[in-house]
Design a protein around this motif. Structure first.
Motif, mmCIF file in Angstrom:
data_model
loop_
_atom_site.group_PDB
_atom_site.id
_atom_site.type_symbol
_atom_site.label_atom_id
_atom_site.label_comp_id
_atom_site.label_asym_id
_atom_site.label_seq_id
_atom_site.Cartn_x
_atom_site.Cartn_y
_atom_site.Cartn_z
ATOM 1 N N LEU A 31 53.708 43.987 40.614
ATOM 2 C CA LEU A 31 52.994 45.250 40.416
ATOM 3 C C LEU A 31 53.887 46.491 40.502
ATOM 4 O O LEU A 31 53.555 47.517 39.904
ATOM 5 N N PRO A 32 55.005 46.452 41.251
ATOM 6 C CA PRO A 32 55.904 47.622 41.175
ATOM 7 C C PRO A 32 56.342 47.957 39.762
ATOM 8 O O PRO A 32 56.606 49.120 39.453
ATOM 9 N N ILE A 66 47.117 45.101 32.851
ATOM 10 C CA ILE A 66 47.898 44.622 31.708
ATOM 11 C C ILE A 66 49.063 43.768 32.191
ATOM 12 O O ILE A 66 49.388 42.730 31.594
ATOM 13 N N GLN A 67 49.689 44.176 33.311
ATOM 14 C CA GLN A 67 50.788 43.381 33.874
ATOM 15 C C GLN A 67 50.307 41.993 34.284
ATOM 16 O O GLN A 67 50.905 40.978 33.931
ATOM 17 N N VAL A 68 49.195 41.943 35.018
ATOM 18 C CA VAL A 68 48.682 40.654 35.479
ATOM 19 C C VAL A 68 48.211 39.810 34.297
ATOM 20 O O VAL A 68 48.462 38.601 34.232
ATOM 21 N N LYS A 106 44.004 30.502 30.418
ATOM 22 C CA LYS A 106 43.727 31.242 29.188
ATOM 23 C C LYS A 106 42.510 32.144 29.369
ATOM 24 O O LYS A 106 42.513 33.312 28.944
ATOM 25 N N GLN A 107 41.462 31.627 30.002
ATOM 26 C CA GLN A 107 40.262 32.424 30.255
ATOM 27 C C GLN A 107 40.578 33.617 31.157
ATOM 28 O O GLN A 107 40.075 34.734 30.939
ATOM 29 N N ALA A 108 41.406 33.383 32.167
ATOM 30 C CA ALA A 108 41.793 34.471 33.072
ATOM 31 C C ALA A 108 42.566 35.551 32.323
ATOM 32 O O ALA A 108 42.431 36.745 32.616
ATOM 33 N N THR A 109 43.369 35.146 31.349
ATOM 34 C CA THR A 109 44.112 36.107 30.533
ATOM 35 C C THR A 109 43.158 37.041 29.804
ATOM 36 O O THR A 109 43.291 38.271 29.862
ATOM 37 N N TYR A 110 42.173 36.454 29.126
ATOM 38 C CA TYR A 110 41.211 37.263 28.369
ATOM 39 C C TYR A 110 40.388 38.168 29.299
ATOM 40 O O TYR A 110 40.132 39.337 28.972
ATOM 41 N N ALA A 111 39.976 37.621 30.442
ATOM 42 C CA ALA A 111 39.155 38.399 31.369
ATOM 43 C C ALA A 111 39.924 39.593 31.927
ATOM 44 O O ALA A 111 39.380 40.706 32.045
ATOM 45 N N THR A 112 41.193 39.392 32.245
ATOM 46 C CA THR A 112 41.993 40.477 32.813
ATOM 47 C C THR A 112 42.251 41.569 31.782
ATOM 48 O O THR A 112 42.150 42.769 32.080
ATOM 49 N N PHE A 113 42.558 41.172 30.562
ATOM 50 C CA PHE A 113 42.748 42.176 29.514
ATOM 51 C C PHE A 113 41.440 42.912 29.207
ATOM 52 O O PHE A 113 41.449 44.105 28.879
#
Length: 320
Positions: A31-32, A66-68, A106-113
């Protein structure tokens, strides 16, 4: 950005709980890299008397998401495309390591974005059409770094991508949304006067340079594996010498930038980042002498620390 997701302690794949596995995938220690451009952009906003706390906070939350999201995407796509092998010297990947099912990552990627887009709605209200364009490009590029038909990181474009999106665009965007909140009406369709000064672009260069150096360290460490898996990073294309000179050159750009601000009439406090020179010299020596994971994994962490320390001091110097 794949390397931006890799600074931290090596984690064994055995005896890892579900919660720990998701923390490994999210990589909160990265996160930095999201905070650094926001800090510098906000320091410049203080100097320009356009500080706006809520837009600055939203910019950080959006950048962090976006980073995560990119961390998740890198973990997933590198695994399914075979870029993460048993010979990997980097930090644990949860998809390739079997800690989390690929579909869940993959689902976590879409949810975070999706959450990043939600935060972006407020920023679009403040900054208008320019922020909408930047936000959509940032999310799309987060996927495109290791996914899609032409993964940027696989074709030697990762360094340029990080320089632009984690440096130039992130810093200038942070300044822009604060200046727009103070100087312009909501939902602007063009860039309002005074919201994108040259100083914001110049201030972005050190963040861009040191962020890119995290990629450089990653690519030097993974050169042999990347050659085997067909990942054509700049280190693979041009070799160790090129990457080492790239690292040193980018640091040179970072440390010469405060001179421009001083000559423009800023306080001598803009030279505060020079306090980080001993750390920069130490990491550079490691990069020039070593190629193994035992040395370069800590060098990744220390380059991330350099980014955080430089950006914090530079933000203070600009504000003063």
């Amino acid at each position: 950005m794949g390397a931006l997701a890799q600074s931290g302690d090596m984690t064994e794949t055995a005896d890892v709980s579900r919660r720990e596995a998701w923390l490994i995938a999210a990589r909160p220690h990265t996160l930095p890299a999201a905070a650094a451009p926001v800090a510098v952009g906000t320091g410049l906003a203080v100097h320009a008397e356009v500080l706006a706390v809520l837009p600055a906070l939203a910019a950080f939350v959006g950048a962090a998401l976006i980073q995560v999201g990119t961390n998740f995407a890198n973990d997933y796509y590198d695994a399914v495309q075979g870029a993460d092998t048993e010979d990997r010297e980097g930090f644990t990947r949860v998809t390739a390591g079997g800690l989390i099912e690929p579909e869940r990552v993959k689902q976590a990627t879409y949810a975070t974005f999706a959450l990043a887009v939600l935060v972006g709605v407020y920023l679009v209200y403040v900054g208008g059409l320019p922020i909408l364009v930047i936000g959509l490009l940032s999310v799309a590029s987060g996927f495109a770094y290791t996914g899609g038909p032409y993964p940027l990181g696989y074709h030697g474009l990762g360094d340029l991508f990080v320089f632009l999106f984690f440096g130039v665009i992130a810093v200038t965007g942070t300044f822009y949304v604060q200046a727009a909140a103070v100087l312009a009406d909501p939902l602007a369709t063009a860039i309002p006067t005074g919201t994108l000064p040259l100083a914001a672009v110049v201030a972005s260069l050190p963040v861009a340079a040191i962020s890119t150096n995290i990629i450089v360290v990653n690519n030097v460490r993974d050169k042999d594996e990347d050659e085997t898996t067909g990942k054509r990073t700049l280190a693979v294309r041009f070799g160790y010498r090129f990457s080492r000179l790239e690292y040193a050159g980018l640091l040179g750009l970072a440390y010469v930038t405060p001179v421009w601000f001083y000559l423009e009439g800023y306080s001598p406090a803009v030279f505060l980042p020079l306090l980080t020179l001993p750390l920069a010299a130490s990491v550079t020596q490691t990069i020039f002498e070593r190629t193994d994971g035992d040395a370069l994994n800590p060098a990744l962490t220390r380059t991330g620390q350099l980014l955080a320390a430089y950006s914090g001091l530079f933000a203070v110097g600009l504000a003063l």
